[in-house]
Each structure stands twice: as structure tokens, then as C-alpha cells.
Design an enzyme around this catalytic site. Structure first.
Site, PDB file in Angstrom:
ATOM      1  N   HIS A  76      81.865 -12.937  66.345  1.00 17.88           N
ATOM      2  CA  HIS A  76      82.471 -13.518  67.973  1.00 17.88           C
ATOM      3  C   HIS A  76      83.590 -14.764  67.857  1.00 17.88           C
ATOM      4  O   HIS A  76      83.291 -14.442  66.386  1.00 17.88           O
ATOM      5  CB  HIS A  76      82.148 -14.027  69.342  1.00 17.88           C
TER       6      HIS A  76
ATOM      7  N   LYS B 123      82.076 -19.757  70.835  1.00 15.70           N
ATOM      8  CA  LYS B 123      81.749 -19.235  71.254  1.00 15.70           C
ATOM      9  C   LYS B 123      80.123 -19.899  71.024  1.00 15.70           C
ATOM     10  O   LYS B 123      79.720 -20.421  69.593  1.00 15.70           O
ATOM     11  CB  LYS B 123      81.210 -17.947  70.870  1.00 15.70           C
TER      12      LYS B 123
END
Length: 267
Positions: free
Chosen positions: A156, A160
């Protein structure tokens, strides 16, 4: 039938902007409210401003006022904020779509409890493709069964804050359930130093955080002589936003706790 009135929490964030775009482009739903923190510079501005849109809805920090004219709230924020929104939705009897991840057991219990009073769709991922992937993983785990090492690799963007991702954890749960294992006891999160040989009963997790990766997930089933890899890659947050709006429309006036498997008829 009147349009479904939706409020977006965290409207200034990456997912919040995608949700506003999804709501404003979907027939049968209307943007009824857009919420941000009181100190956000967006408060008082048109909710579509970051997207170059005019929605006629001003960003607010007044949760109660927004929910007073809503059918459902869509929330992809952080656990502590989500639980505060959850309490407000219970007060106003407003349904909730929860895409936030990183909850502890107490947070998950609070969501289950709220599902006795309001309708909730709570899922680690609202992508149709990811939810199909869950079904494929269940089948793969049952067919491959013993003798295969299982590793879950996810990537990600750098912003995040939780790891592994909620989607990766759900993938692990699906595989563990299919094999009759408990993920809490068989998961291995990261490896470092002299770890010894791999325990064949474990499910490993590896996490990458880099750049602007929207979300990549691969589950690897490996045995001497062959590997099976099941991969999903998201290239746009609109994938998740459109799924969340679809979930809100499906939820309608239902009460109880559901997830995207229910929404898509995959259960």
C-alpha cells in the site's frame, strides 16, 4: 422511491474524495452531508471543491446536524473516529457503511453491538474483485490443503497506518478457516534474523509501504515443484468507493451487521 441520502465522513481524505465522486455520479443517491474535523480548512467550503465539483453541500464538523438528514453514513477514517461516528449513528438510527480497518477486538465488538439497532455493512475491502478473490482463496485452500506453504504479501501507499492491511488479514482468515486453523495462532507477521525452518502450519504475512500504491494483494501457495499465486491489484480508489455506495444502496432499511459477501450474494 426517493433518493438515498448519504453522508461522507473524512470527506477531505483520499477515500473521502473518491466517495464524493462516486456518490455524485451514481443515480439514486444524493450527497446529504460531508464531515471533517473542526480544524480542517475545508469546513465551510463546498464538499466538491477538491475535485473541482460543485455539490451544493458544505463541509461541516457538526455530526448530529448532518445525520439528522441522512439515511446512511459512509466512513473510511480511523478506528477512534469511526467509533465516535458509530455512537452518533446509533443515536440517530442512521445506517453505516464502515471501510475503516485496524480495529481491536473491543472495536469490533462495538460494531457488532450497534448492528442490533442499525444496519451496518462492515468490510475490510469494498472492491467487487477482492470479494471474488476471497471466494477463490477459499476454494484454493480446500483443494490444495496440506503440503503447501501459504504466504500473503500486500503493498500500500506510504500513508497507510495499519499493517498488515485489513484485506490481507481477511484473506488469512478465509484461508485459515478453510483449513480448519485459527489465524490468531498460526499467523507469522514478518521475519528477522535466524528464524529456523518454516513451520508448515503457519500463514506468513509480508507488508510493503511505498509511494502511492493503492492496494496490491497476493496469496502464494507453494510446494516443491509448483506455486499457485492469486493476486488482486487496485489502481483506483473509485473501485472501493463505488463498492461502498453499492453497499449503501443494498443495505437500504435493513438492520443487522453485514459485509460485502452479503451485498454481492457470495455468501
Amino acid at each position: 422511491m426517493s433518493d438515498l441520502r448519504l453522508v461522507i465522513a473524512g470527506c477531505g481524505g483520499r477515500m473521502g474524495r473518491a466517495l464524493i465522486e462516486a456518490v455524485t455520479s451514481t443515480p439514486g443517491v444524493v450527497l446529504a452531508g460531508a464531515l471533517e474535523r473542526a480544524e480542517s480548512p475545508l469546513v465551510g467550503q463546498d464538499a466538491g471543491l477538491p475535485l473541482g465539483l460543485t455539490t451544493g453541500v458544505r463541509v461541516s464538523h457538526d455530526v448530529d446536524a448532518a445525520l439528522a438528514r441522512a439515511d446512511a453514513l459512509i466512513d473510511f477514517t480511523r478506528p477512534e473516529a469511526t467509533l465516535a461516528y458509530l455512537a452518533a449513528c446509533r443515536r440517530h438510527k442512521v445506517n453505516m457503511i464502515i471501510g475503516t480497518t485496524g480495529f481491536d477486538d473491543a472495536g469490533k465488538a462495538a460494531i457488532r453491538d450497534a448492528g442490533q439497532e442499525i444496519g451496518i455493512v462492515f468490510a475490510p475491502n469494498f472492491s467487487v474483485g477482492v470479494n471474488l478473490t476471497f471466494k477463490l482463496l477459499d476454494l484454493a485452500a480446500r483443494v490444495l490443503n496440506e503440503g503447501y506453504d501459504i504466504e500473503i504479501i500486500e503493498a500500500h501507499h506510504r500513508h497507510k497506518v495499519d499493517a498488515p492491511s485489513g484485506t490481507a488479514l481477511r484473506m488469512g482468515e478465509v484461508v485459515a478457516d478453510a483449513l480448519g486453523r485459527d489465524l490468531k495462532t498460526c499467523a507469522v507477521y514478518g521475519r528477522e534474523g535466524v528464524t529456523g525452518e518454516r513451520d508448515p502450519g503457519t500463514i506468513g504475512f509480508a507488508t510493503v509501504r511505498a509511494g502511492d500504491v493503492v492496494g496490491d494483494h497476493t496469496v502464494l501457495f507453494a510446494t516443491p515443484g509448483e506455486r499457485v499465486e492469486i493476486t488482486h491489484k487496485a489502481s483506483s480508489r473509485l473501485t472501493f468507493a463505488n463498492g461502498a455506495v453499492r453497499a449503501a444502496r443494498w443495505l437500504g432499511k435493513r438492520h443487522g451487521q453485514f459485509d460485502m459477501q452479503d451485498v454481492l450474494g457470495l455468501r
